[in-house]
Design an enzyme around this catalytic site. Structure first.
Site, short mmCIF file in Angstrom:
data_model
loop_
_atom_site.label_atom_id
_atom_site.label_comp_id
_atom_site.label_asym_id
_atom_site.label_seq_id
_atom_site.Cartn_x
_atom_site.Cartn_y
_atom_site.Cartn_z
N ASP A 1 0.85 -1.35 0.01
CA ASP A 1 -0.03 0.07 0.05
C ASP A 1 0.94 1.31 0.09
O ASP A 1 1.82 1.29 -0.75
CB ASP A 1 -1.09 -0.15 1.06
N HIS B 1 -7.04 -6.26 -1.96
CA HIS B 1 -5.87 -5.45 -1.53
C HIS B 1 -4.97 -5.92 -0.23
O HIS B 1 -4.07 -5.73 -0.03
CB HIS B 1 -6.50 -4.09 -1.12
#
Length: 339
Positions: free
Chosen positions: A120, A310
Site C-alpha cells: 500500500d 488489497h
C-alpha cells in the site's frame, strides 16, 4: 506447515523497540534469526490503515530464512509520533521524509545495505527510498503497489480521478477532514477497521467505496472481518486510538509536496537493482492494469500474482510468502552470503 503469525500481545520472535529518527520517535518490531545464520536485513513498510503488525505472516518466514527484520510503525501510526500539521510541515508525512527516516534507522542499526519491502503506501515509499538512497537499498519488493515514475508536471488528485484513475476518488474524501468526524472514538475505530478489512453489514452494507471513500452511515452496521479479528483487531483498535485517525490520513494530504520533492528525481526514474512486484488480482484500487509499464523503468523486475484483494498479505499469506521466498532464493539468499 505454515508458520504461525506474530502474536500481537507477546511473541518471543520479536522485540518492540523505539528510535529517534531525524527528531521524531518511531516504534518498530525487531527480530533476529535464531542461531548464527543472519544473511541480510529486511525492512518492512506498511500502508493505510495498517501497522507494522500487518507483516505478521511474513516476519516468521523471513526470520526462518535468516533475515534480520525491522518493521516500523510509520509516521502518525501506532507507537510512532504523530506530529500535528500545522504547526509542523506536511512533508513529515511525505515519501522523502519516510525514505530518510528508513535510512537513518538503518544507520543506527549498523545496516550498510538493506532489502526493502512495502505494501500500500509502504509500497510507494519503498520505490522512492530506492531512488533517494540507492547506496543503501540492495533489493526492493512491493505487494499491490506498482511503481510510478516521478512526474515533471503536477497533476492534482482531482484531475487524476477525472482522467486515468477514477477509483482514486476515495483519496479526496480521506484528505478532506470528513472521516475524522465519524471515526472519533474507540468503538467507531473498531467498526471502521472491521469495515476496511472486509466486514459487511447484515444486508451486505460495506464501509468503504473506492469511488466515494468511507461510508459513515454504514459503520454501526458492520460485522466481523475474516482477516482482522480477535486479539489482532483489539491490538489495532488500541494502536489507532493512541493518536486518532487524523494523523494517518495526513499521508493523503501530501500529493503536492511529494511532487515537489520528486522533481529532484527526474534523472533517477529507472531502478536497476533487483525488484519484485506482487499483484493482487482483485485489488479494487491498485488494479492490475496500473502495472503495465513497469518494465520500462525496472529492468530487473520479477512479477508475481495472488488471487486476493488489497489485503493480500493476510488474506493469502502462504501464496505471498511462496513468491517472496522463491524470489529471495533466486537472488542468492538462503546461502551464506551476507549484507
Amino acid at each position: 506447515m505454515p508458520l504461525e503469525p506474530i502474536n500481537p500481545v507477546s511473541d518471543p520472535r520479536i522485540e518492540r523497540k523505539t528510535a529517534v529518527l531525524n527528531g521524531f520517535t518511531y516504534h518498530y518490531l525487531y527480530g533476529v534469526p535464531p542461531g548464527e545464520k543472519l544473511i541480510a536485513t529486511v525492512f518492512l513498510i506498511h500502508g493505510w490503515p495498517d501497522l507494522s503488525l500487518g507483516w505478521r505472516y511474513q516476519i516468521p518466514l523471513l526470520l526462518d530464512m535468516g533475515f534480520r527484520i525491522v518493521a516500523p510503525d510509520m509516521m502518525g501510526y501506532g507507537g510512532t509520533d504523530a506530529p500535528k500539521v500545522p504547526p509542523n510541515p506536511i512533508n513529515l508525512y511525505g515519501l522523502k521524509r519516510a525514505s530518510d527516516d528508513i535510512a537513518e534507522l538503518a544507520r543506527q542499526l549498523g545496516a550498510e545495505k538493506i532489502i526493502l519491502g512495502g505494501h500500500d503506501w509502504g509500497g510507494f515509499v519503498v520505490w522512492r527510498a530506492a531512488q533517494w538512497h540507492p547506496e543503501l537499498i540492495s533489493h526492493v519488493f512491493s505487494v499491490c503497489t506498482p511503481y510510478t515514475a516521478p512526474q515533471k508536471e503536477y497533476l492534482s488528485l482531482e484531475d487524476l480521478v477525472k482522467s486515468a484513475l477514477p477509483q482514486f476518488a476515495y483519496q479526496i474524501h480521506l484528505a478532506s477532514g470528513e472521516v475524522e468526524k465519524s471515526v472519533n472514538s474507540e468503538e467507531s475505530v473498531r467498526q471502521f477497521l472491521k469495515g476496511l478489512y472486509g466486514g459487511r453489514g447484515p444486508n451486505g452494507e460495506y464501509a468503504f467505496d473506492p469511488h466515494k471513500g468511507v461510508l459513515p452511515e454504514n459503520l454501526s452496521k458492520i460485522g466481523n472481518s475474516k482477516i482482522l479479528n480477535g486479539k489482532v483487531l483489539d491490538y489495532y483498535v488500541k494502536e489507532y486510538s493512541r493518536h486518532g485517525i487524523h494523523s494517518t490520513l495526513n499521508w493523503y494530504r501530501t500529493r503536492m509536496v511529494n511532487w515537489e520533492e520528486d522533481l529532484a528525481l527526474q534523472d533517477k526514474k529507472t531502478i536497476s537493482i533487483p525488484t519484485l512486484f506482487v499483484q493482487a488480482t482483485y485489488d479494487s484500487v491498485l488494479k492490475p492494469e496500473m502495472s503495465k509499464t513497469m518494465e520500462a523503468f525496472l529492468p530487473n523486475l520479477t512479477r508475481g500474482e495472488v488471487a486476493a484483494t488489497h489485503w493480500a498479505l493476510t488474506q493469502k499469506p502462504e501464496e505471498v510468502n511462496a513468491i517472496l521466498r522463491n524470489w529471495l532464493k533466486g537472488q542468492g539468499f538462503g546461502t551464506k552470503s551476507s549484507l
